[in-house]
Design a protein around this motif. Structure first.
Motif, PDB file in Angstrom:
ATOM      1  N   THR A  78     -65.900 -18.239 -48.202  1.00  0.00           N
ATOM      2  CA  THR A  78     -66.344 -18.597 -46.856  1.00  0.00           C
ATOM      3  C   THR A  78     -65.567 -17.767 -45.839  1.00  0.00           C
ATOM      4  N   LEU A  79     -66.284 -17.112 -44.950  1.00  0.00           N
ATOM      5  CA  LEU A  79     -65.641 -16.308 -43.915  1.00  0.00           C
ATOM      6  C   LEU A  79     -64.936 -17.220 -42.913  1.00  0.00           C
ATOM      7  N   ILE A  80     -63.636 -16.971 -42.699  1.00  0.00           N
ATOM      8  CA  ILE A  80     -62.892 -17.703 -41.666  1.00  0.00           C
ATOM      9  C   ILE A  80     -63.124 -17.045 -40.315  1.00  0.00           C
ATOM     10  N   GLY A  81     -62.948 -15.722 -40.248  1.00  0.00           N
ATOM     11  CA  GLY A  81     -63.137 -14.999 -39.001  1.00  0.00           C
ATOM     12  C   GLY A  81     -62.777 -13.541 -39.177  1.00  0.00           C
ATOM     13  N   THR A  82     -63.060 -12.761 -38.162  1.00  0.00           N
ATOM     14  CA  THR A  82     -62.750 -11.336 -38.183  1.00  0.00           C
ATOM     15  C   THR A  82     -61.993 -10.957 -36.924  1.00  0.00           C
ATOM     16  N   ALA A  83     -61.159  -9.940 -37.053  1.00  0.00           N
ATOM     17  CA  ALA A  83     -60.419  -9.400 -35.917  1.00  0.00           C
ATOM     18  C   ALA A  83     -60.712  -7.912 -35.823  1.00  0.00           C
ATOM     19  N   THR A  84     -61.082  -7.440 -34.639  1.00  0.00           N
ATOM     20  CA  THR A  84     -61.281  -6.017 -34.396  1.00  0.00           C
ATOM     21  C   THR A  84     -60.053  -5.487 -33.678  1.00  0.00           C
ATOM     22  N   ASP A  93     -49.177  -6.445 -38.323  1.00  0.00           N
ATOM     23  CA  ASP A  93     -49.507  -7.822 -38.677  1.00  0.00           C
ATOM     24  C   ASP A  93     -50.734  -8.231 -37.870  1.00  0.00           C
ATOM     25  N   VAL A  94     -51.814  -8.584 -38.564  1.00  0.00           N
ATOM     26  CA  VAL A  94     -53.078  -8.912 -37.914  1.00  0.00           C
ATOM     27  C   VAL A  94     -53.351 -10.399 -38.086  1.00  0.00           C
ATOM     28  N   GLU A  95     -53.616 -11.080 -36.971  1.00  0.00           N
ATOM     29  CA  GLU A  95     -53.893 -12.522 -36.979  1.00  0.00           C
ATOM     30  C   GLU A  95     -55.388 -12.755 -36.912  1.00  0.00           C
ATOM     31  N   CYS A  96     -55.874 -13.656 -37.756  1.00  0.00           N
ATOM     32  CA  CYS A  96     -57.267 -14.082 -37.643  1.00  0.00           C
ATOM     33  C   CYS A  96     -57.432 -14.833 -36.323  1.00  0.00           C
ATOM     34  N   PRO A  97     -58.424 -14.499 -35.507  1.00  0.00           N
ATOM     35  CA  PRO A  97     -58.556 -15.151 -34.201  1.00  0.00           C
ATOM     36  C   PRO A  97     -59.108 -16.570 -34.266  1.00  0.00           C
ATOM     37  N   ILE A  98     -59.556 -16.984 -35.443  1.00  0.00           N
ATOM     38  CA  ILE A  98     -60.180 -18.303 -35.609  1.00  0.00           C
ATOM     39  C   ILE A  98     -59.246 -19.221 -36.377  1.00  0.00           C
ATOM     40  N   ASP A  99     -59.102 -20.475 -35.900  1.00  0.00           N
ATOM     41  CA  ASP A  99     -58.320 -21.459 -36.642  1.00  0.00           C
ATOM     42  C   ASP A  99     -58.973 -21.736 -37.989  1.00  0.00           C
ATOM     43  N   TRP A 100     -58.129 -22.035 -38.975  1.00  0.00           N
ATOM     44  CA  TRP A 100     -58.609 -22.385 -40.304  1.00  0.00           C
ATOM     45  C   TRP A 100     -58.088 -23.770 -40.655  1.00  0.00           C
ATOM     46  N   SER A 101     -58.998 -24.635 -41.123  1.00  0.00           N
ATOM     47  CA  SER A 101     -58.613 -25.968 -41.572  1.00  0.00           C
ATOM     48  C   SER A 101     -58.983 -26.107 -43.041  1.00  0.00           C
ATOM     49  N   PRO A 102     -57.998 -26.341 -43.927  1.00  0.00           N
ATOM     50  CA  PRO A 102     -58.307 -26.461 -45.363  1.00  0.00           C
ATOM     51  C   PRO A 102     -59.338 -27.543 -45.634  1.00  0.00           C
TER      52      PRO A 102
END
Length: 286
Positions: A78-84, A93-102
Motif C-alpha cells: 500500500t502506497l503511504i505517500g511520495t516526496a518530490t 534524509d527524505v521524509e514521507c510527507p504523509i502520516d502513516w498509521s499502522p
C-alpha cells in the motif's frame, strides 16, 4: 549520477528506512510502531557522482507498507505517500510527507519499502503488476522487513510467536522452494539498530533454547517451535500463513537481544524474508 537506497544484510533489513514519532515538538526514532498512532517514514537516499557532480532535481521518493511476508509486491503493498525532492550529491534524509498509521490486521508489524526514481536514473524495468520489489537488483529500491518485540515476564520458559506470510504472489520460481530460519549475530548490524533507535549495540541474549517455523492461522495454539526448514508446496498460490516461534528463557537479561531471519529460498536464490528482533528492555529483567 546514480541514485541508491542501501540494502541491508540480508537485503530486506535495510538500515536506511526508519520511522519517527513527533510529540510536543520532539521527534524520536521508533523501533516498534503501535496501532492507533501516527508516524512518519524516512529513507536515506544517496546521489552517487558518476562523472560530473549534479543534483537530481525532482526525484520521486515513494514509501510503501505491506503485511509481514517474505515476498512483497506492488500489488500487495500500500502506497503511504511520495516526496518530490532535489537530491544533491551525497546523502539526503527524505521524509514521507504523509502520516502513516499502522494497520490493526498485523498489530503494527509491517514491511516497509522505499523507492527513488528520476528520468536520469530510472527504475528499469518499471514497477508494476504482480512482480515483487527486487532490491538486490535495483539500487533505487530498499526494503525493511523487521519487527521488534519485547518479551514479558513469565513463570517458565515460553514461546514468542511472530506471524507472517510466505508463498508465490506471481513470482517465477527457479527450483524447489522452502523457508529457512536462522539466528543472526548482532555484530555487524549497528547501522540497522541505530536506525531503530538503539544508541548502543545490545548484548546477545542467552538461554534461547529452540526456534523454528510452521504453518499458522490466526487463533492457532502453538505448542511446539516447529522446524528450522520447511518446504513450500509447488501448488501454493498466493501467501500462506506462517509463524516463527522462539522459546525464550524465563528471565532474559535486561538490555540483551536476539535477531532472527526467515528466508524464502527459491532454489538457491533468496526471494525474500522477514526479520524479528527480540529485545529484553533497558530496565529490570523481563
Amino acid at each position: 549520477m546514480q541514485l541508491e537506497i542501501s540494502d541491508g544484510t540480508p537485503w530486506w533489513l535495510s538500515p536506511d528506512i526508519w520511522v519517527t514519532e513527533t510529540i510536543g515538538g520532539t521527534t524520536t526514532v521508533v523501533s516498534q510502531p503501535e496501532v492507533g498512532k501516527t508516524y512518519r517514514v524516512w529513507a536515506k537516499v544517496e546521489n552517487i557522482t558518476v562523472g560530473t557532480p549534479m543534483d537530481a532535481v525532482d526525484a520521486v521518493v515513494s514509501f510503501y507498507w505491506a503485511d509481514p511476508s517474505t515476498v512483497v509486491t506492488l500489488a500487495t503493498a500500500t502506497l503511504i505517500g511520495t516526496a518530490t525532492v532535489t537530491l544533491p550529491p551525497g546523502n539526503t534524509d527524505v521524509e514521507c510527507p504523509i502520516d502513516w498509521s499502522p494497520s490493526w490486521v498485523n498489530n503494527g508489524h509491517e514491511c516497509l519499502v522505499a523507492t527513488v526514481d528520476h528520468p536520469a536514473d530510472p527504475i528499469t524495468p518499471p514497477l508494476g503488476g504482480a512482480a515483487a520489489f527486487d532490491p538486490p537488483n535495483h539500487r533505487q529500491i530498499a526494503q525493511l522487513n523487521l519487527s521488534v518485540l519485547l518479551p514479558l515476564p513469565g513463570p517458565r520458559p515460553w514461546m514468542m510467536i511472530y506471524p507472517f506470510g510466505a508463498g508465490f504472489p506471481g513470482e517465477r520460481r527457479h527450483g524447489k522452494a522452502r523457508l529457512k530460519v536462522r539466528r543472526l549475530p548482532l555484530a555487524g548490524q549497528e547501522r540497522l539498530l541505530r536506525a531503530r533507535g538503539f544508541k548502543r549495540l545490545p548484548a546477545e541474549m542467552n538461554g534461547i533454547r529452540k526456534f523454528g517455523i510452521q504453518p499458522y492461522n490466526a487463533g492457532d495454539c502453538v505448542k511446539e517451535t516447529g522446524r528450522p526448514s520447511l518446504p513450500l508446496s509447488e501448488k501454493l498460490r498466493g501467501l500462506r500463513g506462517m509463524a516463527l516461534a522462539v522459546q525464550l528463557p524465563r528471565k532474559p537479561q535486561a538490555g540483551t537481544a536476539a535477531l532472527f531471519v526467515v528466508e524464502q529460498l527459491d532454489g538457491k536464490r533468496a526471494a525474500g524474508g522477514v526479520g524479528l528482533l527480540i529485545f529484553a528492555g533497558r530496565g529490570k529483567s523481563r
